[in-house]
Design a protein around this motif. Structure first.
Motif, PDB file in Angstrom:
ATOM      1  N   ARG A  58       0.849  -1.190   0.000  1.00  0.00           N
ATOM      2  CA  ARG A  58       0.000   0.000   0.000  1.00  0.00           C
ATOM      3  C   ARG A  58       0.884   1.239   0.000  1.00  0.00           C
ATOM      4  NH1 ARG A  58      -5.289   0.827   0.986  1.00  0.00           N
ATOM      5  NH2 ARG A  58      -5.591  -1.290   1.808  1.00  0.00           N
ATOM      6  N   SER A  59       0.522   2.200  -0.863  1.00  0.00           N
ATOM      7  CA  SER A  59       1.281   3.447  -0.937  1.00  0.00           C
ATOM      8  C   SER A  59       0.407   4.524  -1.557  1.00  0.00           C
ATOM      9  CB  SER A  59       2.548   3.262  -1.777  1.00  0.00           C
ATOM     10  OG  SER A  59       3.353   4.421  -1.771  1.00  0.00           O
ATOM     11  N   GLY A  60       0.438   5.713  -0.993  1.00  0.00           N
ATOM     12  CA  GLY A  60      -0.330   6.816  -1.540  1.00  0.00           C
ATOM     13  C   GLY A  60      -1.820   6.552  -1.577  1.00  0.00           C
ATOM     14  N   GLY A  61      -2.321   5.746  -0.628  1.00  0.00           N
ATOM     15  CA  GLY A  61      -3.742   5.422  -0.588  1.00  0.00           C
ATOM     16  C   GLY A  61      -4.163   4.378  -1.603  1.00  0.00           C
ATOM     17  N   LEU A  62      -3.218   3.753  -2.308  1.00  0.00           N
ATOM     18  CA  LEU A  62      -3.525   2.772  -3.340  1.00  0.00           C
ATOM     19  C   LEU A  62      -2.845   1.445  -3.030  1.00  0.00           C
ATOM     20  CD1 LEU A  62      -2.956   5.041  -6.481  1.00  0.00           C
ATOM     21  CD2 LEU A  62      -5.164   4.384  -5.506  1.00  0.00           C
ATOM     22  N   LEU A  63      -3.438   0.366  -3.545  1.00  0.00           N
ATOM     23  CA  LEU A  63      -2.822  -0.950  -3.454  1.00  0.00           C
ATOM     24  C   LEU A  63      -2.054  -1.219  -4.744  1.00  0.00           C
ATOM     25  CD1 LEU A  63      -5.726  -3.044  -1.903  1.00  0.00           C
ATOM     26  CD2 LEU A  63      -3.598  -2.392  -0.787  1.00  0.00           C
ATOM     27  N   CYS A  64      -0.816  -1.660  -4.597  1.00  0.00           N
ATOM     28  CA  CYS A  64       0.065  -1.886  -5.743  1.00  0.00           C
ATOM     29  C   CYS A  64       0.566  -3.325  -5.702  1.00  0.00           C
ATOM     30  CB  CYS A  64       1.267  -0.944  -5.706  1.00  0.00           C
ATOM     31  SG  CYS A  64       0.871   0.759  -5.256  1.00  0.00           S
ATOM     32  N   ALA A  65       0.825  -3.881  -6.871  1.00  0.00           N
ATOM     33  CA  ALA A  65       1.324  -5.259  -6.967  1.00  0.00           C
ATOM     34  C   ALA A  65       2.549  -5.307  -7.857  1.00  0.00           C
ATOM     35  CB  ALA A  65       0.236  -6.182  -7.507  1.00  0.00           C
ATOM     36  N   LEU A  66       3.637  -5.860  -7.321  1.00  0.00           N
ATOM     37  CA  LEU A  66       4.891  -6.024  -8.050  1.00  0.00           C
ATOM     38  C   LEU A  66       5.160  -7.503  -8.252  1.00  0.00           C
ATOM     39  CD1 LEU A  66       7.123  -3.538  -6.062  1.00  0.00           C
ATOM     40  CD2 LEU A  66       6.605  -3.309  -8.481  1.00  0.00           C
ATOM     41  N   GLN A  67       5.575  -7.884  -9.460  1.00  0.00           N
ATOM     42  CA  GLN A  67       5.925  -9.278  -9.684  1.00  0.00           C
ATOM     43  C   GLN A  67       7.104  -9.666  -8.794  1.00  0.00           C
ATOM     44  OE1 GLN A  67       6.235 -10.855 -13.605  1.00  0.00           O
ATOM     45  NE2 GLN A  67       4.612  -9.561 -14.433  1.00  0.00           N
ATOM     46  N   LEU A  68       7.006 -10.854  -8.189  1.00  0.00           N
ATOM     47  CA  LEU A  68       8.030 -11.280  -7.239  1.00  0.00           C
ATOM     48  C   LEU A  68       9.398 -11.471  -7.882  1.00  0.00           C
ATOM     49  CD1 LEU A  68       6.479 -13.828  -4.730  1.00  0.00           C
ATOM     50  CD2 LEU A  68       7.262 -11.510  -4.331  1.00  0.00           C
ATOM     51  N   GLY A  69       9.427 -11.671  -9.174  1.00  0.00           N
ATOM     52  CA  GLY A  69      10.708 -11.890  -9.826  1.00  0.00           C
ATOM     53  C   GLY A  69      11.668 -10.731  -9.691  1.00  0.00           C
ATOM     54  N   CYS A  70      11.153  -9.515  -9.445  1.00  0.00           N
ATOM     55  CA  CYS A  70      12.030  -8.344  -9.333  1.00  0.00           C
ATOM     56  C   CYS A  70      12.261  -7.943  -7.882  1.00  0.00           C
ATOM     57  CB  CYS A  70      11.457  -7.166 -10.126  1.00  0.00           C
ATOM     58  SG  CYS A  70       9.897  -6.536  -9.472  1.00  0.00           S
ATOM     59  N   VAL A  71      11.602  -8.612  -6.928  1.00  0.00           N
ATOM     60  CA  VAL A  71      11.707  -8.232  -5.522  1.00  0.00           C
ATOM     61  C   VAL A  71      12.817  -9.030  -4.850  1.00  0.00           C
ATOM     62  CG1 VAL A  71      10.509  -8.105  -3.302  1.00  0.00           C
ATOM     63  CG2 VAL A  71       9.255  -7.641  -5.422  1.00  0.00           C
ATOM     64  N   VAL A  72      13.720  -8.311  -4.190  1.00  0.00           N
ATOM     65  CA  VAL A  72      14.799  -8.969  -3.455  1.00  0.00           C
ATOM     66  C   VAL A  72      14.384  -9.214  -2.010  1.00  0.00           C
ATOM     67  CG1 VAL A  72      17.204  -8.792  -2.697  1.00  0.00           C
ATOM     68  CG2 VAL A  72      16.531  -7.897  -4.934  1.00  0.00           C
ATOM     69  N   GLU A  73      13.859  -8.193  -1.350  1.00  0.00           N
ATOM     70  CA  GLU A  73      13.469  -8.302   0.053  1.00  0.00           C
ATOM     71  C   GLU A  73      12.688  -7.063   0.453  1.00  0.00           C
ATOM     72  OE1 GLU A  73      16.874  -8.234   2.647  1.00  0.00           O
ATOM     73  OE2 GLU A  73      17.852  -6.661   1.482  1.00  0.00           O
ATOM     74  N   THR A  74      12.054  -7.118   1.625  1.00  0.00           N
ATOM     75  CA  THR A  74      11.457  -5.938   2.240  1.00  0.00           C
ATOM     76  C   THR A  74      12.136  -5.721   3.582  1.00  0.00           C
ATOM     77  OG1 THR A  74       9.683  -7.037   3.481  1.00  0.00           O
ATOM     78  CG2 THR A  74       9.250  -6.536   1.162  1.00  0.00           C
TER      79      THR A  74
END
Length: 199
Positions: A58-74
């Motif tokens: 969630r960011s800026g009042g919106l829900l966003c979805a990122l493909q996991l292939g580009c995510v390293v960690e949170t």
């Protein structure tokens, strides 16, 4: 060129062993949640060819979805080092696992005012470069049917044209990653949550 407009060979920014070429499998840990993903955009063979996993935030009042292939960690937000003459969507740079990487305000990218940054999402935008997105919260990993994901509005549909142009000029690889992301309407998220609870 990276988002800071300088080559990594001169500054050694972004370069990290954990940011190198994607391994065959990667563990993403976020608040006790572990997601196992395979090389190739987060697609799982056991889920069938039509399902793709996304990290929902969630960011800026919106829900966003990122493909996991580009995510390293949170991770939790880290101290920021201000950078001169940077666009307004760039918060600065943080030292992540020994390397200095740029931190982008996701809310500003989406056309909102600067949001509350409670989590960083570290993205692999090239073989040896990472960028962090500052977001309000990370909600979890969800598998979306490829047909549904194609019907969801693109992440950058609310972004101002000058913001998209600035991102494109400073970091074309980051723009490619963001173009593959999408917005998740609240009703779609509620349906996903109901389906997850029933399974």
């Amino acid at each position: 060129m990276g988002i800071l407009g300088v080559t990594t060979s001169k500054t050694m920014l972004y370069r990290s062993p954990s940011c190198g070429a994607a391994p065959e499998s990667t563990n993403i840990l976020t608040d006790g949640m572990a997601a196992r993903l395979t090389h190739g955009g987060g697609r799982h063979e056991e889920e069938g060819p039509t399902l793709t996993r996304f990290l929902v935030m969630r960011s800026g009042g919106l829900l966003c979805a990122l493909q996991l292939g580009c995510v390293v960690e949170t991770m939790r937000p880290l101290p920021l080092e201000p950078l001169p003459n940077m666009p307004h969507f760039l918060l600065g740079a943080s030292v992540v696992r020994g390397d200095l990487i740029p931190v982008v305000d996701c809310a500003v990218l989406l056309g909102a005012s600067s949001g509350i940054s409670r989590r960083y999402v570290r993205l692999r935008v090239a073989a040896a470069r990472c960028v962090a997105l500052a977001v309000e919260s990370v909600l979890g990993v969800r598998a979306l049917d490829s047909t549904l994901s194609k019907e969801l509005p693109p992440l950058l549909q609310t972004a101002a044209s000058e913001v998209i142009s600035a991102v494109s000029a400073l970091d074309a690889e980051l723009l490619l990653v963001l173009r593959d992301a999408c917005l998740v309407p609240e009703q779609t998220w509620s349906a996903l949550e109901s389906r997850a609870a029933a399974s």
